[in-house]
Each structure stands twice: as C-alpha cells, then as structure tokens.
Motif scaffolding. Structure first.
Motif, PDB file in Angstrom:
ATOM      1  N   TRP A  82     -32.572 -11.139 -10.102  1.00 14.71           N
ATOM      2  CA  TRP A  82     -33.583 -12.165  -9.850  1.00 14.71           C
ATOM      3  C   TRP A  82     -33.570 -13.249 -10.920  1.00 14.71           C
ATOM      4  N   MET A  83     -33.262 -12.858 -12.166  1.00 15.16           N
ATOM      5  CA  MET A  83     -33.253 -13.812 -13.271  1.00 15.16           C
ATOM      6  C   MET A  83     -31.907 -14.504 -13.462  1.00 15.16           C
ATOM      7  N   GLY A  84     -30.953 -14.218 -12.582  1.00 18.78           N
ATOM      8  CA  GLY A  84     -29.684 -14.934 -12.658  1.00 18.78           C
ATOM      9  C   GLY A  84     -28.534 -14.161 -13.261  1.00 18.78           C
ATOM     10  N   GLY A  85     -28.702 -12.851 -13.415  1.00 18.38           N
ATOM     11  CA  GLY A  85     -27.609 -12.019 -13.907  1.00 18.38           C
ATOM     12  C   GLY A  85     -26.761 -11.523 -12.740  1.00 18.38           C
ATOM     13  N   GLU A  86     -26.037 -10.459 -12.965  1.00 20.84           N
ATOM     14  CA  GLU A  86     -25.185  -9.890 -11.920  1.00 20.84           C
ATOM     15  C   GLU A  86     -26.044  -9.366 -10.764  1.00 20.84           C
ATOM     16  N   PRO A  87     -25.513  -9.395  -9.540  1.00 21.21           N
ATOM     17  CA  PRO A  87     -26.281  -8.929  -8.375  1.00 21.21           C
ATOM     18  C   PRO A  87     -26.244  -7.407  -8.217  1.00 21.21           C
ATOM     19  N   ARG A  88     -26.511  -6.697  -9.299  1.00 16.38           N
ATOM     20  CA  ARG A  88     -26.418  -5.229  -9.269  1.00 16.38           C
ATOM     21  C   ARG A  88     -27.389  -4.598  -8.284  1.00 16.38           C
ATOM     22  N   TYR A  89     -28.586  -5.141  -8.179  1.00 16.44           N
ATOM     23  CA  TYR A  89     -29.560  -4.547  -7.258  1.00 16.44           C
ATOM     24  C   TYR A  89     -29.010  -4.532  -5.839  1.00 16.44           C
ATOM     25  N   SER A  90     -28.546  -5.672  -5.375  1.00 16.46           N
ATOM     26  CA  SER A  90     -28.023  -5.755  -4.003  1.00 16.46           C
ATOM     27  C   SER A  90     -26.784  -4.895  -3.829  1.00 16.46           C
ATOM     28  N   GLN A  91     -25.961  -4.814  -4.848  1.00 14.65           N
ATOM     29  CA  GLN A  91     -24.753  -3.993  -4.762  1.00 14.65           C
ATOM     30  C   GLN A  91     -25.094  -2.511  -4.641  1.00 14.65           C
ATOM     31  N   ILE A  92     -26.142  -2.073  -5.319  1.00 17.32           N
ATOM     32  CA  ILE A  92     -26.517  -0.660  -5.325  1.00 17.32           C
ATOM     33  C   ILE A  92     -27.467  -0.315  -4.179  1.00 17.32           C
ATOM     34  N   TYR A  93     -28.492  -1.136  -3.968  1.00 16.70           N
ATOM     35  CA  TYR A  93     -29.582  -0.795  -3.054  1.00 16.70           C
ATOM     36  C   TYR A  93     -29.639  -1.651  -1.794  1.00 16.70           C
ATOM     37  N   GLY A  94     -28.848  -2.697  -1.714  1.00 21.03           N
ATOM     38  CA  GLY A  94     -28.940  -3.616  -0.583  1.00 21.03           C
ATOM     39  C   GLY A  94     -29.909  -4.742  -0.901  1.00 21.03           C
ATOM     40  N   GLU A  95     -30.218  -5.519   0.108  1.00 22.14           N
ATOM     41  CA  GLU A  95     -31.125  -6.656  -0.099  1.00 22.14           C
ATOM     42  C   GLU A  95     -32.478  -6.161  -0.599  1.00 22.14           C
ATOM     43  N   PRO A  96     -33.112  -6.921  -1.485  1.00 22.55           N
ATOM     44  CA  PRO A  96     -34.374  -6.474  -2.066  1.00 22.55           C
ATOM     45  C   PRO A  96     -35.477  -6.162  -1.056  1.00 22.55           C
ATOM     46  N   ALA A  97     -35.731  -7.004  -0.065  1.00 23.49           N
ATOM     47  CA  ALA A  97     -36.774  -6.748   0.941  1.00 23.49           C
ATOM     48  C   ALA A  97     -38.024  -6.143   0.293  1.00 23.49           C
ATOM     49  N   LEU A  98     -38.576  -6.857  -0.676  1.00 23.74           N
ATOM     50  CA  LEU A  98     -39.647  -6.302  -1.498  1.00 23.74           C
ATOM     51  C   LEU A  98     -40.879  -5.858  -0.725  1.00 23.74           C
ATOM     52  N   ARG A  99     -41.343  -6.654   0.226  1.00 27.63           N
ATOM     53  CA  ARG A  99     -42.549  -6.252   0.981  1.00 27.63           C
ATOM     54  C   ARG A  99     -42.294  -4.947   1.733  1.00 27.63           C
ATOM     55  N   ARG A 100     -41.150  -4.835   2.360  1.00 31.14           N
ATOM     56  CA  ARG A 100     -40.837  -3.611   3.108  1.00 31.14           C
ATOM     57  C   ARG A 100     -40.732  -2.418   2.164  1.00 31.14           C
ATOM     58  N   ARG A 101     -40.090  -2.601   1.042  1.00 37.07           N
ATOM     59  CA  ARG A 101     -39.895  -1.491   0.098  1.00 37.07           C
ATOM     60  C   ARG A 101     -41.209  -1.058  -0.561  1.00 37.07           C
ATOM     61  N   HIS A 102     -42.163  -1.969  -0.654  1.00 35.69           N
ATOM     62  CA  HIS A 102     -43.446  -1.632  -1.278  1.00 35.69           C
ATOM     63  C   HIS A 102     -44.523  -1.222  -0.278  1.00 35.69           C
ATOM     64  N   ARG A 103     -44.231  -1.326   0.996  1.00 39.04           N
ATOM     65  CA  ARG A 103     -45.214  -1.006   2.033  1.00 39.04           C
ATOM     66  C   ARG A 103     -45.820   0.397   1.897  1.00 39.04           C
ATOM     67  N   PRO A 104     -45.044   1.435   1.529  1.00 44.17           N
ATOM     68  CA  PRO A 104     -45.643   2.777   1.439  1.00 44.17           C
ATOM     69  C   PRO A 104     -46.667   2.940   0.319  1.00 44.17           C
ATOM     70  N   PHE A 105     -46.712   1.993  -0.595  1.00 46.81           N
ATOM     71  CA  PHE A 105     -47.593   2.108  -1.750  1.00 46.81           C
ATOM     72  C   PHE A 105     -48.843   1.256  -1.556  1.00 46.81           C
ATOM     73  N   ALA A 106     -49.985   1.802  -1.930  1.00 51.08           N
ATOM     74  CA  ALA A 106     -51.252   1.074  -1.825  1.00 51.08           C
ATOM     75  C   ALA A 106     -51.341   0.106  -2.996  1.00 51.08           C
ATOM     76  N   ILE A 107     -51.144  -1.176  -2.712  1.00 47.63           N
ATOM     77  CA  ILE A 107     -51.161  -2.185  -3.764  1.00 47.63           C
ATOM     78  C   ILE A 107     -52.352  -3.112  -3.535  1.00 47.63           C
ATOM     79  N   THR A 108     -53.297  -3.036  -4.456  1.00 46.36           N
ATOM     80  CA  THR A 108     -54.481  -3.889  -4.399  1.00 46.36           C
ATOM     81  C   THR A 108     -54.217  -5.153  -5.232  1.00 46.36           C
ATOM     82  N   GLU A 109     -55.070  -6.141  -5.052  1.00 44.19           N
ATOM     83  CA  GLU A 109     -54.944  -7.345  -5.870  1.00 44.19           C
ATOM     84  C   GLU A 109     -55.131  -6.994  -7.344  1.00 44.19           C
ATOM     85  N   ARG A 110     -56.105  -6.145  -7.626  1.00 43.95           N
ATOM     86  CA  ARG A 110     -56.326  -5.711  -9.008  1.00 43.95           C
ATOM     87  C   ARG A 110     -55.092  -4.984  -9.545  1.00 43.95           C
TER      88      ARG A 110
END
Length: 134
Positions: free
Chosen positions: A57-85
């Motif tokens: 995300w900060m401009g380094g190597e694309p290791r995340y995508s190489q290891i885990y695939g596209e970030p798809a952050l909302r989908r990956r965080h959906r199982p967790f209860a995330i409040t604004e706080r």
C-alpha cells in the motif's frame, strides 16, 4: 533518487522499519481490552498480513497480493465486528506506533491521513461484539 525512493515505504525506512512499526502496533492491540477480543487468538498471521499489506500500500513490493491475492479489505474484514470507536482506536494505536518509532511528523501525518478513510470504511456495526466463536 528514483521515484521508488520517494514512496512512503522507502521514506519510512523500508521493510525492516515497517515490520518494527507493525510489531509495536500489534503489541498495543494485545494490551487493549476493547480491541483485543475482536482479533483472533493468534496475532502472528495478522502481523504478517498487516506488514505485507502496508508495504504494498505504501509503494513497496506487492507481497500482499502475491501471497494472499487482492486485498479486498471490506470483504476480508466482514467477519469482524468493527465499530467506529474500534476503527478510531485502531488508528490511535497505529499513530502511536509511528510515534514510538520516531517517524518524521509529516510522513506520519501523510500515512495517517491516508489510513483514516480506509479504517472508517471497515466499520460494519454499531454493536460491540467479540469475534465469532470467542
């Protein structure tokens, strides 16, 4: 200096610096009675994924995508209860980790200004719940 050396990742100090910041961040999560229950029991996979994601995300190597695939952050965080706080507390811990590693203030502000909308986009509930199965 090449364009790559101007990325936030390079200005931060590269992978070793980023991993140290992520370690400090997760140490803070470990000690947070409000956020810790939202995270899985074993924080190491999260540490690894967070460092790989932030590097990419900060401009380094694309290791995340190489290891885990596209970030798809909302989908990956959906199982967790995330409040604004919770998102705000996450941001506070990350800002504190940057400060603990004496990241130059302008760079820390740039990173936090870019992370804030991402963190708030993960909010998916107004309820405080622990992770599924906890």
């Amino acid at each position: 200096m090449t364009a790559q050396q101007h990325t936030p990742f390079q200005r931060l100090g590269g992978r070793d610096a980023l991993v140290a910041i992520v370690e400090t961040f997760y140490d803070r999560i470990e000690g947070d009675p409000e956020l810790r229950p939202v995270f899985p029991p074993d924080l190491q996979p999260g540490r690894d994924k967070q460092a790989a994601f932030l590097e990419q995300w900060m401009g380094g190597e694309p290791r995340y995508s190489q290891i885990y695939g596209e970030p798809a952050l909302r989908r990956r965080h959906r199982p967790f209860a995330i409040t604004e706080r919770g998102a705000e507390r996450w941001l506070e811990h990350f800002a504190a980790a940057l400060e603990a590693h004496e990241v130059e203030q302008a760079l820390a502000r740039e990173i936090m200004d870019a992370l804030r909308p991402i963190a708030l986009r993960m909010v998916n509930t107004t309820e405080v719940r622990t992770r599924p199965g906890a």
